[in-house]
Design a protein around this motif. Structure first.
Motif, PDB file in Angstrom:
ATOM      1  N   VAL A  77      33.434  -0.070  14.696  1.00  0.00           N
ATOM      2  CA  VAL A  77      34.263  -0.984  13.907  1.00  0.00           C
ATOM      3  C   VAL A  77      35.410  -0.177  13.302  1.00  0.00           C
ATOM      4  CG1 VAL A  77      32.332  -2.505  13.367  1.00  0.00           C
ATOM      5  CG2 VAL A  77      32.873  -0.617  11.809  1.00  0.00           C
ATOM      6  N   PRO A  78      36.523  -0.839  12.950  1.00  0.00           N
ATOM      7  CA  PRO A  78      37.595  -0.121  12.268  1.00  0.00           C
ATOM      8  C   PRO A  78      37.072   0.536  10.998  1.00  0.00           C
ATOM      9  CG  PRO A  78      38.355  -2.292  12.973  1.00  0.00           C
ATOM     10  CD  PRO A  78      36.867  -2.260  13.196  1.00  0.00           C
ATOM     11  N   LEU A  79      37.672   1.657  10.639  1.00  0.00           N
ATOM     12  CA  LEU A  79      37.214   2.439   9.496  1.00  0.00           C
ATOM     13  C   LEU A  79      37.130   1.593   8.229  1.00  0.00           C
ATOM     14  CD1 LEU A  79      36.409   5.387   8.972  1.00  0.00           C
ATOM     15  CD2 LEU A  79      38.781   5.850   8.338  1.00  0.00           C
ATOM     16  N   ASP A  80      38.067   0.651   8.084  1.00  0.00           N
ATOM     17  CA  ASP A  80      38.072  -0.205   6.892  1.00  0.00           C
ATOM     18  C   ASP A  80      37.727  -1.651   7.234  1.00  0.00           C
ATOM     19  OD1 ASP A  80      40.311  -0.769   8.329  1.00  0.00           O
ATOM     20  OD2 ASP A  80      41.742  -0.595   6.684  1.00  0.00           O
ATOM     21  N   GLY A  81      36.995  -1.852   8.344  1.00  0.00           N
ATOM     22  CA  GLY A  81      36.689  -3.211   8.779  1.00  0.00           C
ATOM     23  C   GLY A  81      35.226  -3.444   9.062  1.00  0.00           C
ATOM     24  N   TRP A  82      34.346  -2.919   8.210  1.00  0.00           N
ATOM     25  CA  TRP A  82      32.909  -3.094   8.413  1.00  0.00           C
ATOM     26  C   TRP A  82      32.508  -4.564   8.213  1.00  0.00           C
ATOM     27  CZ3 TRP A  82      28.764   0.794   8.415  1.00  0.00           C
ATOM     28  CH2 TRP A  82      29.243   2.102   8.583  1.00  0.00           C
ATOM     29  N   PRO A  83      31.576  -5.076   9.020  1.00  0.00           N
ATOM     30  CA  PRO A  83      31.009  -6.397   8.735  1.00  0.00           C
ATOM     31  C   PRO A  83      30.364  -6.399   7.347  1.00  0.00           C
ATOM     32  CG  PRO A  83      30.318  -5.618  10.897  1.00  0.00           C
ATOM     33  CD  PRO A  83      30.975  -4.461  10.212  1.00  0.00           C
ATOM     34  N   LYS A  84      30.466  -7.522   6.658  1.00  0.00           N
ATOM     35  CA  LYS A  84      29.989  -7.562   5.273  1.00  0.00           C
ATOM     36  C   LYS A  84      28.506  -7.237   5.168  1.00  0.00           C
ATOM     37  CE  LYS A  84      29.160 -12.596   5.017  1.00  0.00           C
ATOM     38  NZ  LYS A  84      29.352 -12.866   6.449  1.00  0.00           N
ATOM     39  N   GLU A  85      27.733  -7.595   6.206  1.00  0.00           N
ATOM     40  CA  GLU A  85      26.290  -7.314   6.166  1.00  0.00           C
ATOM     41  C   GLU A  85      26.010  -5.812   6.167  1.00  0.00           C
ATOM     42  OE1 GLU A  85      26.844 -11.225   8.386  1.00  0.00           O
ATOM     43  OE2 GLU A  85      27.786  -9.242   8.355  1.00  0.00           O
ATOM     44  N   LEU A  86      26.924  -5.029   6.741  1.00  0.00           N
ATOM     45  CA  LEU A  86      26.761  -3.576   6.774  1.00  0.00           C
ATOM     46  C   LEU A  86      27.512  -2.891   5.646  1.00  0.00           C
ATOM     47  CD1 LEU A  86      27.112  -2.892  10.624  1.00  0.00           C
ATOM     48  CD2 LEU A  86      25.058  -3.447   9.304  1.00  0.00           C
TER      49      LEU A  86
END
Length: 235
Positions: free
Chosen positions: A105-114
């Motif tokens: 995932v993008p460095l600043d684009g983590w899924p909210k669950e993670l």
């Protein structure tokens, strides 16, 4: 890798490979098992059909590997672990450990669950000293001079497994993959560490962003069964 190649990697969009380790309060895994399971999880996603060719994860994997190779380990338990398990990824089981790896995932684009999972708190212990390296297993040697949290060490072990995979020839890769990636993570004997780092074997150098100063963390060594050409000569 030259400094120019490193600069080019840093200029590209940065991605991260997320790994989540299950740590229940009453049943945490042993440290070495968690490290070994994380390393195998990285290998499993590298070789998964979804990561190759026209697979659904292939572009993300390419983007991640074209930039700086980053991995971050977070911890989860209970409902957190169940929510993480609902996201696309691969769960790898060790003797006790469970690690789920997700497409980059993008460095600043983590899924909210993670994104809400904690990085800290991955301090694990080995109830007993790890036993001898199993026959045929490759070895990921940890720098004996470093004091890393289990989460940091899991990421470094994953780096080492990935570098070893890249260094192997096709026949060794096929054999190792078909065998289920037998590997061991061990702290290098202090007297062998200088020779390991100077050997030309796959060497992980941490950038020093978290926990430790920049420098070598892991040397990956083949076995008599898998990549015998990638071994440290010993008497």
């Amino acid at each position: 890798m030259s400094s120019n190649e490193t600069d080019l990697r840093d200029e590209k969009p940065q991605f991260v490979l997320p790994l989540v380790v299950r740590i229940e309060r009453d049943a945490p895994p042993s440290r070495t098992d968690a490290l070994e399971t994380a390393a195998r999880a990285v290998l499993e996603i590298l070789t998964d059909d979804r990561s190759l060719g026209e697979g659904e994860w292939a572009q993300a994997m390419t983007d991640w590997q074209d930039a700086r190779i980053r991995k971050v380990v977070r911890r989860a338990r209970g409902a957190e672990w169940r929510r993480a398990g609902a996201l696309p990824g691969i769960t790898v089981d060790g003797l006790e450990a469970e690690v789920r790896v997700f497409p980059p995932v993008p460095l600043d684009g983590w899924p909210k669950e993670l994104a809400k999972l904690q990085v800290s708190g991955t301090d694990l212990d080995d109830p007993a000293a790890p036993g001898p390296v199993p026959d045929g297993a490759v070895v990921l040697w940890i720098n004996p001079e470093l004091d890393m949290s289990a989460g940091k060490a899991m990421a470094q072990a994953g780096h080492g497994a990935q570098l070893l995979w890249w260094a192997m020839g096709d026949a060794d890769r096929k054999a190792w993959h078909e065998a289920g990636f037998p590997l061991a993570v061990r702290t290098a004997p202090a007297e062998e560490w200088p020779a390991l780092t100077a050997s030309g074997l796959p060497l992980v150098r941490d950038a020093g962003f978290t926990e430790i100063a920049p420098g070598p963390t892991v040397v990956a060594e083949g076995s008599d069964r898998f990549a015998p050409g990638l071994r440290l000569p010993r008497p």
